[in-house]
Design an enzyme around this catalytic site. Structure first.
Site, mmCIF file in Angstrom:
data_model
loop_
_atom_site.group_PDB
_atom_site.id
_atom_site.type_symbol
_atom_site.label_atom_id
_atom_site.label_comp_id
_atom_site.label_asym_id
_atom_site.label_seq_id
_atom_site.Cartn_x
_atom_site.Cartn_y
_atom_site.Cartn_z
ATOM 1 N N MET A 174 -53.690 4.604 24.307
ATOM 2 C CA MET A 174 -54.919 5.379 24.419
ATOM 3 C C MET A 174 -54.808 6.284 25.635
ATOM 4 S SD MET A 174 -55.138 1.942 23.966
ATOM 5 C CE MET A 174 -55.935 1.179 25.373
ATOM 6 N N GLY A 200 -50.432 12.301 28.944
ATOM 7 C CA GLY A 200 -51.101 11.129 29.523
ATOM 8 C C GLY A 200 -50.624 9.799 29.000
ATOM 9 N N CYS A 201 -51.503 8.810 29.096
ATOM 10 C CA CYS A 201 -51.137 7.416 28.823
ATOM 11 C C CYS A 201 -50.719 7.159 27.385
ATOM 12 C CB CYS A 201 -52.315 6.492 29.152
ATOM 13 S SG CYS A 201 -52.712 6.447 30.895
ATOM 14 N N ASN A 202 -51.209 7.983 26.448
ATOM 15 C CA ASN A 202 -50.871 7.761 25.043
ATOM 16 C C ASN A 202 -49.487 8.305 24.689
ATOM 17 O OD1 ASN A 202 -53.122 10.011 25.376
ATOM 18 N ND2 ASN A 202 -51.532 10.797 24.007
ATOM 19 N N ALA A 203 -48.869 9.102 25.601
ATOM 20 C CA ALA A 203 -47.719 9.936 25.253
ATOM 21 C C ALA A 203 -46.506 9.154 24.762
ATOM 22 C CB ALA A 203 -47.338 10.808 26.437
#
Lengths: 351, 249
Positions: free
Chosen positions: A338, A136-139
């Site tokens: 995050m 996801g977005c934190n990756a």
């Protein structure tokens, strides 16, 4: 001399087509006032998107096969441009890359993006690889951590990390608030960065990566997740309403730990590169980490111009910060992403 | 921390006191005040800070001895002063200016970035910079918000001194009190326990309220409220309410 890895350059790419929020609503004839209200919130003005044509009633109908094809096509289009944009300023080509890390959460592939990029873009066949999928977005920071560790362990070698998200390949089209939240927020974009540990880069104006700090909130494991929709025959991204504030509340913890490890205080951090997750989560981080509107100017600007670009968002902010020309040698910066898990990832930089 | 030559710093229970021990601010005082802010940010257990003067003077303003007519303008020096003011404005404590005597120029600027201002009846408040040919720092940004544009112009452009009574009337001062020390002690006592996180959040929202749209403001408020409600102070409030379900608190 063994030096810490640096982020030597960044390149970005987006779909050529840009839409205002109103244009997306009109294109698919969305009528639900609640959905229209979500789209008209002012924090996102435009997004670059690979949008499918509208169906007869306005609503596009795409099978999962078509969505996956769109992810792949979009990743190839944006990937080639972002990679070239990152390599060219350094006088490098894909053949010079020794390690390739590809990150995507918007279309499951096997073999992964890295194999496809090597097949089509001229990387060497002995290039080391890693694909990070489904984080996801934190990756982006989950990838930057091992990619920079690889660069540190292989001095003088060139590592390339590519965050490539075709979020429109995760859209479900129906006139509901749940899908409206997702479809109004996410945009398509790709960011690539070049990493290297080399004393020859000492005089390059590029930040050194000092360290990372992770944090996960297992209590909110399902607050952001993919759900298979039998009725649509496709995955749908679910985003729980209160998760931005929960992420905000916990964001203090990894930041404090990271600062303490390097003997720094918050006031020593001149630059904040926070993931453009959405207005609420940016607000929450401002008031819990105690940073100002000025500190998140690029985060807010990228959200306004592109929407949430997933894993590469924070690198778009990094690019704007570098273009702004206000960074000084010796400045410290914190990157923060995050995403699902729920996850907060942080990294400390020094120019 | 220290030793200091331009101020003294002491902590007594919940209250830290900063005494400006020279009547005019100079760069050394800016450095020492910045060090005090570091201490208050990083280690001090106090929940309130009192800024006060010495020998019947709060502060008479900037020390011109550090400037020479034949030298280039040190604009970075002014910037250091403004950075210090922002640090004081954002301290994780309730801040109180206890004014006895003159609070002129930079002295009043410092008082303006505190949360509360108390003064003795004989005190005089004045921004005399414009009359002397320069500018009263970012009081040019802050003052109109607290007393209105017209009054700020009158005060800044004429440089007219205000008596403590006049200053209370227009809202620059919160209170006039003959026994200043006693009153400050009592005030801090009355306010215990000071919920410093809630103080910081409320102060920040108020400071931002003039330059934020309502839409952005409510987003900021909700984020700040969520943070406040996860702090131990609010949780204690709820626990108390549940211990005594019938008293309405």
């Amino acid at each position: 001399m063994h030096v810490r890895p640096r982020i030597l350059s960044v390149g970005t790419a987006n779909p050529p087509e840009r839409y205002t929020q109103q244009e997306v609503l009109d294109r698919y004839r969305a009528e639900n006032p609640a959905v229209r209200a979500i789209f008209s919130a002012s924090h996102i003005k435009t997004r670059h998107l690979y949008l499918p044509p509208p169906g007869e009633d306005g609503v596009p109908r795409e099978t999962q096969t078509e969505l996956l094809r769109r992810h792949r096509k979009g990743a190839m289009d944006m990937g080639s441009r972002a990679i070239a944009a990152a390599l060219e300023p350094l006088g490098l080509t894909t053949a010079d890359v020794d390690y390739l890390c590809c990150i995507s959460s918007t279309g499951f592939m096997l073999p992964g993006l890295s194999a496809m990029f090597i097949k089509h873009f001229g990387f060497r066949v002995n290039c080391s690889r890693m694909d990070i999928v489904g984080m996801g977005c934190n990756a982006g920071l989950n990838g930057l951590n091992p990619a920079s560790a690889w660069a540190f362990a292989n001095p003088g070698k060139t590592a390339l990390m590519v965050c490539c998200e075709v979020n429109t390949a995760m859209y479900i089209y129906e006139d509901t608030v749940a899908t409206g939240v997702v479809n109004s927020l996410f945009g398509d974009g790709c960011a690539a960065v070049v990493l290297r540990s080399s004393p020859s880069d000492e005089n390059t104006f590029a930040p050194t990566i000092l360290g990372f700090q992770s944090h996960i909130i297992p209590d909110t494991w399902a607050a952001m997740h993919y759900e298979w929709r039998e009725d649509k025959g496709a995955y749908s991204f679910i985003l729980e309403r209160d998760v931005p504030y929960v992420l905000g509340t916990h964001a203090e913890t990894p930041v404090a730990a990271l600062l303490a490890r390097y003997g720094l205080k918050r006031r020593n951090i001149a630059h904040w590169l926070v993931h453009s997750g959405g207005k609420k989560v940016i607000d929450a981080i401002k008031y819990t980490v105690g940073i100002t509107e000025h500190d998140v100017r690029h985060t807010v600007g990228i959200l306004r111009d592109y929407g949430n670009l997933g894993s590469g968002s924070f690198l778009f902010s990094f690019q704007r910060l570098m273009q702004e020309g206000k960074v000084r040698r010796g400045d410290y910066g914190i990157m923060m992403t995050m995403g699902p898990g729920s996850t907060i990832e942080t990294a400390l930089l020094r120019w | 921390m220290g030793p200091f030559t331009t101020l003294t710093f002491r902590e007594d229970g919940d209250v830290a006191t900063v005494v400006l021990s020279r009547p005019r601010t100079n760069m050394r005082m800016v450095r020492e005040l910045t060090a005090v802010c570091d201490n208050l940010d990083d280690v001090s257990p106090c929940s309130a800070v009192v800024f006060r003067g010495d020998n019947g003077v709060f502060s008479e303003g900037m020390d011109f001895q550090e400037f020479r007519p034949d030298q280039p303008v040190d604009i970075h020096g002014f910037n250091k002063w403004e950075k210090l003011c922002v640090r004081i404005e954002r301290l994780p404590k309730l801040t109180i200016a206890a004014i006895e005597g003159a609070a002129i120029g930079a002295g009043l600027q410092l008082a303006l970035v505190c949360d509360l201002r108390l003064a003795t009846p004989e005190s005089v408040l004045q921004l005399d910079e414009v009359r002397k040919g320069f500018l009263p720092g970012m009081a040019t940004f802050r003052l109109a918000k607290s007393i209105g544009l017209g009054r700020a112009k009158r005060m800044m452009l004429t440089g007219a001194p205000l008596s403590a009574a006049e200053a209370v009337d227009i809202g620059i001062l919160d209170e006039v009190c003959p026994s200043l020390d006693e009153r400050v002690r009592a005030l801090v006592q009355d306010l215990q326990p000071i919920n410093t996180v809630a103080v910081q959040l409320a102060r920040r929202l108020l400071n931002e309220s003039y330059s934020t749209s309502f839409e952005d403001g409510i987003g900021n408020f909700l984020a700040a409220q969520h943070r406040a409600c996860t702090q131990s102070a609010f949780i204690r409030t709820l626990e108390k309410a549940h211990d005594k379900p019938n008293d309405g608190n």
